[in-house]
Design a protein around this motif. Sequence first.
Motif, PDB file in Angstrom:
ATOM      1  N   ALA A  16       0.840  -1.210   0.000  1.00  0.00           N
ATOM      2  CA  ALA A  16       0.000   0.000   0.000  1.00  0.00           C
ATOM      3  C   ALA A  16       0.868   1.251   0.000  1.00  0.00           C
ATOM      4  CB  ALA A  16      -0.945  -0.007   1.199  1.00  0.00           C
ATOM      5  N   VAL A  17       1.937   1.245   0.791  1.00  0.00           N
ATOM      6  CA  VAL A  17       2.857   2.386   0.815  1.00  0.00           C
ATOM      7  C   VAL A  17       3.553   2.520  -0.536  1.00  0.00           C
ATOM      8  CG1 VAL A  17       4.949   3.330   1.872  1.00  0.00           C
ATOM      9  CG2 VAL A  17       3.191   2.281   3.313  1.00  0.00           C
ATOM     10  N   GLY A  18       4.024   1.410  -1.087  1.00  0.00           N
ATOM     11  CA  GLY A  18       4.703   1.440  -2.384  1.00  0.00           C
ATOM     12  C   GLY A  18       3.812   1.967  -3.494  1.00  0.00           C
ATOM     13  N   GLU A  19       2.562   1.537  -3.516  1.00  0.00           N
ATOM     14  CA  GLU A  19       1.631   2.018  -4.535  1.00  0.00           C
ATOM     15  C   GLU A  19       1.382   3.521  -4.380  1.00  0.00           C
ATOM     16  OE1 GLU A  19      -0.996  -1.977  -5.487  1.00  0.00           O
ATOM     17  OE2 GLU A  19      -1.533  -0.753  -3.738  1.00  0.00           O
ATOM     18  N   ALA A  20       1.281   3.991  -3.152  1.00  0.00           N
ATOM     19  CA  ALA A  20       1.074   5.428  -2.913  1.00  0.00           C
ATOM     20  C   ALA A  20       2.290   6.233  -3.355  1.00  0.00           C
ATOM     21  CB  ALA A  20       0.769   5.680  -1.436  1.00  0.00           C
ATOM     22  N   ILE A  21       3.476   5.730  -3.077  1.00  0.00           N
ATOM     23  CA  ILE A  21       4.705   6.405  -3.512  1.00  0.00           C
ATOM     24  C   ILE A  21       4.762   6.444  -5.038  1.00  0.00           C
ATOM     25  CG2 ILE A  21       7.237   6.200  -3.607  1.00  0.00           C
ATOM     26  CD1 ILE A  21       7.079   5.148  -0.678  1.00  0.00           C
ATOM     27  N   ALA A  22       4.433   5.330  -5.676  1.00  0.00           N
ATOM     28  CA  ALA A  22       4.440   5.273  -7.142  1.00  0.00           C
ATOM     29  C   ALA A  22       3.457   6.284  -7.733  1.00  0.00           C
ATOM     30  CB  ALA A  22       4.118   3.860  -7.620  1.00  0.00           C
ATOM     31  N   ARG A  23       2.261   6.383  -7.163  1.00  0.00           N
ATOM     32  CA  ARG A  23       1.277   7.361  -7.654  1.00  0.00           C
ATOM     33  C   ARG A  23       1.829   8.774  -7.517  1.00  0.00           C
ATOM     34  NH1 ARG A  23      -2.284   4.019  -5.096  1.00  0.00           N
ATOM     35  NH2 ARG A  23      -2.358   5.309  -3.213  1.00  0.00           N
ATOM     36  N   GLU A  24       2.403   9.071  -6.371  1.00  0.00           N
ATOM     37  CA  GLU A  24       2.924  10.413  -6.097  1.00  0.00           C
ATOM     38  C   GLU A  24       4.064  10.783  -7.045  1.00  0.00           C
ATOM     39  OE1 GLU A  24       2.558  13.940  -4.148  1.00  0.00           O
ATOM     40  OE2 GLU A  24       1.340  12.197  -3.640  1.00  0.00           O
ATOM     41  N   LEU A  25       4.869   9.790  -7.418  1.00  0.00           N
ATOM     42  CA  LEU A  25       6.015  10.043  -8.298  1.00  0.00           C
ATOM     43  C   LEU A  25       5.687   9.869  -9.780  1.00  0.00           C
ATOM     44  CD1 LEU A  25       8.841   8.178  -6.307  1.00  0.00           C
ATOM     45  CD2 LEU A  25       8.551  10.657  -6.555  1.00  0.00           C
ATOM     46  N   GLY A  26       4.497   9.366 -10.086  1.00  0.00           N
ATOM     47  CA  GLY A  26       4.177   9.050 -11.479  1.00  0.00           C
ATOM     48  C   GLY A  26       5.054   7.916 -11.987  1.00  0.00           C
ATOM     49  N   ALA A  27       5.310   6.947 -11.114  1.00  0.00           N
ATOM     50  CA  ALA A  27       6.257   5.867 -11.394  1.00  0.00           C
ATOM     51  C   ALA A  27       5.544   4.567 -11.745  1.00  0.00           C
ATOM     52  CB  ALA A  27       7.135   5.636 -10.157  1.00  0.00           C
ATOM     53  N   ASP A  28       6.293   3.670 -12.362  1.00  0.00           N
ATOM     54  CA  ASP A  28       5.812   2.306 -12.555  1.00  0.00           C
ATOM     55  C   ASP A  28       5.911   1.589 -11.211  1.00  0.00           C
ATOM     56  OD1 ASP A  28       5.487   2.791 -15.252  1.00  0.00           O
ATOM     57  OD2 ASP A  28       7.379   1.850 -15.839  1.00  0.00           O
ATOM     58  N   PHE A  29       5.036   0.595 -10.999  1.00  0.00           N
ATOM     59  CA  PHE A  29       5.026  -0.152  -9.747  1.00  0.00           C
ATOM     60  C   PHE A  29       5.263  -1.631 -10.025  1.00  0.00           C
ATOM     61  CE2 PHE A  29       2.884  -2.700  -6.517  1.00  0.00           C
ATOM     62  CZ  PHE A  29       3.530  -2.230  -5.380  1.00  0.00           C
ATOM     63  N   GLU A  30       6.038  -2.249  -9.165  1.00  0.00           N
ATOM     64  CA  GLU A  30       6.333  -3.687  -9.269  1.00  0.00           C
ATOM     65  C   GLU A  30       6.191  -4.314  -7.892  1.00  0.00           C
ATOM     66  OE1 GLU A  30       7.054  -6.609 -11.309  1.00  0.00           O
ATOM     67  OE2 GLU A  30       9.056  -5.934 -11.846  1.00  0.00           O
TER      68      GLU A  30
END
Length: 158
Positions: A16-30
């Motif tokens: 959940a934290v990783g997905e939130a960080i990815a959204r905030e950065l406009g990043a891909d998530f794995e």
Amino acid sequence: MKILVACYSRTGTTKAVGEAIARELGADFEHIIDLKRRTGLPPFRFLIAGRDAMRKRTTNIKFEKSAEDYDLIVIGTPVWAGNITPAVRTYLNIQKLEGKRVAFFCTDGGGHEKVFAEMRALVPKSAVVGTLGIPTNEVKAGAQSEKMKSFTESLKKN
């Protein structure tokens, strides 16, 4: 700048934290998948997982994205018995992170500096540009947003 956020999460908190960080950065998530079955009756599953982490074991994992394709890789782990998980240890060992900019985050009950030192040691030829430790109880209470915002803003500036 192309960014990847990759993490392992057994219970979903770190994910959940990783997905939130990815959204905030406009990043891909794995989401890193540990192929070892880490379920069972408590407390045995926790004891076995903690033992594997303390013994600095690796494990078989599954992931799809290559870190070579990214400028910044943000890697997250829960803390097990004061250590990084076997899945993240394996990920750091097999991904080609030399010369890459990396950042780390963890979810824990406290004492994350040891975990970040261990992660740094596994990627000695990478530039560590940030770390974020968030207590699990803050994540469950939804109180992590300010820390995450500060972390992602600092990564955007670096």
